[in-house]
Design a protein around this motif. Structure first.
Motif, PDB file in Angstrom:
ATOM      1  N   ASN A 200      25.120  10.807 -38.868  1.00  0.00           N
ATOM      2  CA  ASN A 200      25.767  11.848 -39.453  1.00  0.00           C
ATOM      3  C   ASN A 200      27.076  11.421 -40.181  1.00  0.00           C
ATOM      4  O   ASN A 200      27.987  11.129 -39.446  1.00  0.00           O
ATOM      5  CB  ASN A 200      26.100  12.975 -38.358  1.00  0.00           C
ATOM      6  N   GLY A 201      26.970  11.345 -41.557  1.00  0.00           N
ATOM      7  CA  GLY A 201      28.124  10.623 -42.139  1.00  0.00           C
ATOM      8  C   GLY A 201      29.552  11.345 -41.931  1.00  0.00           C
ATOM      9  O   GLY A 201      30.474  11.064 -41.992  1.00  0.00           O
ATOM     10  N   ASP A 202      29.549  12.696 -41.978  1.00  0.00           N
ATOM     11  CA  ASP A 202      30.815  13.364 -41.394  1.00  0.00           C
ATOM     12  C   ASP A 202      31.190  13.442 -40.288  1.00  0.00           C
ATOM     13  O   ASP A 202      32.383  13.114 -39.813  1.00  0.00           O
ATOM     14  CB  ASP A 202      30.161  15.129 -41.795  1.00  0.00           C
ATOM     15  N   SER A 203      30.349  13.122 -39.186  1.00  0.00           N
ATOM     16  CA  SER A 203      30.945  12.684 -37.786  1.00  0.00           C
ATOM     17  C   SER A 203      31.576  11.358 -37.830  1.00  0.00           C
ATOM     18  O   SER A 203      32.535  11.335 -37.279  1.00  0.00           O
ATOM     19  CB  SER A 203      29.854  12.833 -36.852  1.00  0.00           C
ATOM     20  N   VAL A 204      30.887  10.448 -38.521  1.00  0.00           N
ATOM     21  CA  VAL A 204      31.458   9.222 -38.256  1.00  0.00           C
ATOM     22  C   VAL A 204      32.998   9.298 -39.085  1.00  0.00           C
ATOM     23  O   VAL A 204      33.815   8.436 -38.640  1.00  0.00           O
ATOM     24  CB  VAL A 204      30.658   8.189 -39.285  1.00  0.00           C
ATOM     25  N   ALA A 205      32.994  10.010 -40.230  1.00  0.00           N
ATOM     26  CA  ALA A 205      34.277   9.834 -41.042  1.00  0.00           C
ATOM     27  C   ALA A 205      35.347  10.652 -40.188  1.00  0.00           C
ATOM     28  O   ALA A 205      36.729  10.296 -40.364  1.00  0.00           O
ATOM     29  CB  ALA A 205      34.109  10.844 -42.437  1.00  0.00           C
ATOM     30  N   ALA A 206      35.126  11.481 -39.127  1.00  0.00           N
ATOM     31  CA  ALA A 206      36.095  12.456 -38.527  1.00  0.00           C
ATOM     32  C   ALA A 206      36.076  11.789 -37.047  1.00  0.00           C
ATOM     33  O   ALA A 206      36.937  12.578 -36.550  1.00  0.00           O
ATOM     34  CB  ALA A 206      35.433  13.667 -38.163  1.00  0.00           C
ATOM     35  N   VAL A 207      35.898  10.663 -36.864  1.00  0.00           N
ATOM     36  CA  VAL A 207      36.041   9.996 -35.438  1.00  0.00           C
ATOM     37  C   VAL A 207      37.270   9.457 -35.290  1.00  0.00           C
ATOM     38  O   VAL A 207      38.192   9.112 -35.819  1.00  0.00           O
ATOM     39  CB  VAL A 207      35.107   8.687 -35.433  1.00  0.00           C
ATOM     40  N   SER A 208      37.939  10.077 -33.874  1.00  0.00           N
ATOM     41  CA  SER A 208      39.370  10.007 -33.654  1.00  0.00           C
ATOM     42  C   SER A 208      39.269   8.791 -32.598  1.00  0.00           C
ATOM     43  O   SER A 208      38.485   8.760 -31.689  1.00  0.00           O
ATOM     44  CB  SER A 208      39.865  10.912 -32.829  1.00  0.00           C
ATOM     45  N   PRO A 209      39.960   7.685 -32.726  1.00  0.00           N
ATOM     46  CA  PRO A 209      39.821   6.431 -32.036  1.00  0.00           C
ATOM     47  C   PRO A 209      40.149   6.521 -30.435  1.00  0.00           C
ATOM     48  O   PRO A 209      41.135   7.474 -30.254  1.00  0.00           O
ATOM     49  CB  PRO A 209      40.671   5.379 -32.479  1.00  0.00           C
ATOM     50  N   ILE A 210      39.782   5.936 -29.591  1.00  0.00           N
ATOM     51  CA  ILE A 210      40.042   6.030 -28.346  1.00  0.00           C
ATOM     52  C   ILE A 210      41.641   5.569 -28.227  1.00  0.00           C
ATOM     53  O   ILE A 210      42.066   4.486 -28.781  1.00  0.00           O
ATOM     54  CB  ILE A 210      39.356   5.069 -27.259  1.00  0.00           C
ATOM     55  N   SER A 211      42.699   6.276 -27.549  1.00  0.00           N
ATOM     56  CA  SER A 211      44.068   6.089 -27.486  1.00  0.00           C
ATOM     57  C   SER A 211      44.277   4.775 -26.912  1.00  0.00           C
ATOM     58  O   SER A 211      43.522   4.433 -25.955  1.00  0.00           O
ATOM     59  CB  SER A 211      44.756   7.087 -26.819  1.00  0.00           C
TER      60      SER A 211
END
Length: 407
Positions: A200-211
């Motif tokens: 899912n390209g949209d999901s990959v683009a929207a990933v928020s990194p682990i803090s």
């Protein structure tokens, strides 16, 4: 009597039973046969909860259909949490079979993921004169490995072979699965299409990194750990990873994070209790799993050799890691190794070889430039593997089964 002849006899008996109950039309005139198939009914008997392989496959198939503007009349699937227990499961499957039968018809195409429960709706769809495109994601060895009790049951003979034989066309993620159908099952009638899995390209683009704070609480840092994400099935190589940890070649300053759950979960829990380098976060959402993959120095895809792997695989974790720019260490398994090579996304090793795994991890950990090159190349090449990029291949399979765009 051949498998095809047995299926024809079985279908004739079933047709009489179904026609008497009004489940299929009695009229079989030329006018009825000439109708065009314009709508698609999606049928997913395997639980498609978010984060599961079946759930990813369903989501990706819907994206491909949307990209190609293919109208979907109904989706028969269990996308939420299902009630535990065999009685609840049997009831759920029976209700889904009824829904699938009602949603099908002569003017609709049934597109489904292979499951033993598919037999009834596929047979009735065939009797109605309708079309079926069956998506076969693996061979029966996959099922036996996940559910050992099924190896003692004649599921392949009674359910798998008839369902595949009655299908109009087949879609598989690797040529090896089609070879298994043709040679091992002895079925050559349905036309087969190879269509690799996607991401899912949209999901990959929207990933928020682990803090940074969350990582620090665990004694970790960004790009400072190895990650394994997925179902802890026996063929996924969990034991190989844990054995590699004991090798002298595994870097002392490189921890590993396990994300997921499954049959080999006790091995991971025990390792985390005795080795401070091992961190187990359990099963998380699909978004969080992507975040863990994106924050790692490298990801592991160390599927074991064996019947469940020999026909070829198209693992989501390899595609997602490539899209996130995380290099992989992967085993040379049919389908997986060619995918890593095409993406130029990682290092390949032989299956079931803990020392080789530890050495590959050590090499990649100490060669920052190599990791950067693999990250750049995999990001650049991954765009061809989004679910939407594979829409044309799915449409070709639908058209082979009689689907026509409604102009």
């Amino acid at each position: 009597m051949s498998a095809h002849s047995r299926n024809q006899v079985w279908l004739q008996h079933l047709h009489g039973f179904a026609a008497n109950r009004g489940w299929v039309p009695v009229d079989d005139s030329d006018q009825q046969r000439g109708r065009l198939v314009k709508d698609v009914v999606l049928v997913w008997f395997e639980s498609a909860e978010p984060g599961t392989a079946a759930g990813q496959h369903l989501e990706g198939t819907l994206q491909r259909l949307d990209e190609a503007a293919v109208p979907v009349a109904h989706v028969v699937a269990q996308t939420g949490a299902s009630r535990p227990g065999w009685i609840a499961r049997v009831k759920r499957l029976a209700l889904m079979q009824v829904r699938a039968v009602r949603a099908g018809g002569r003017e609709r195409l049934l597109l489904g993921r292979m499951h033993p429960a598919s037999l009834l709706p596929v047979a009735l769809q065939k009797l109605r004169g309708g079309s079926v495109v069956l998506m076969v994601q693996g061979n029966t060895a996959d099922m036996h490995a996940a559910y050992p009790f099924t190896a003692r049951l004649p599921i392949e003979t009674l359910f798998i072979k008839p369902t595949i034989a009655m299908s109009t066309s087949l879609v598989a993620p690797s040529a090896g699965i089609l070879d298994w159908i043709n040679h091992d099952l002895g079925l050559t009638t349905p036309r087969g299409f190879v269509l690799e899995n996607g991401f899912n390209g949209d999901s990959v683009a929207a990933v928020s990194p682990i803090s940074t704070e969350e990582l620090a609480q665990m004694g970790l840092r960004h790009n400072g750990f190895v990650v394994f994400v997925g179902k802890f099935a026996t063929w996924q190589g969990i034991d190989t990873i844990l054995a590699a940890l004991d090798s002298e070649h595994w870097p002392d300053d490189l921890p590993i994070v396990f994300v997921g759950d499954g049959a080999d979960e006790p091995l991971v829990v025990a390792a985390a209790a005795r080795d401070s380098r091992v961190h187990y976060v359990g099963r998380v959402s699909a978004e969080r799993a992507l975040a863990w993959t994106g924050g790692a120095a490298m990801s592991l895809a160390v599927r074991k050799a064996g019947p469940a792997s020999e026909r070829g695989v198209s693992p989501y974790k390899v595609l997602e890691a490539a899209a996130l720019g995380t290099p992989v260490v992967a085993t040379r398994v049919r389908g997986q190794s060619s995918l890593v090579e095409a993406l130029e996304s990682g290092v390949l090793i032989d299956p079931d070889d803990p020392p080789a795994l530890a050495e590959a991890i050590q090499h990649l950990w100490h060669d920052r430039d190599l990791r950067e090159r693999l990250s750049v190349s995999s990001r650049q090449r991954s765009g061809a593997y989004t679910w939407r990029a594979g829409a044309r291949g799915l449409v070709a399979a639908l058209q082979s089964a009689g689907w026509h765009r409604n102009e």
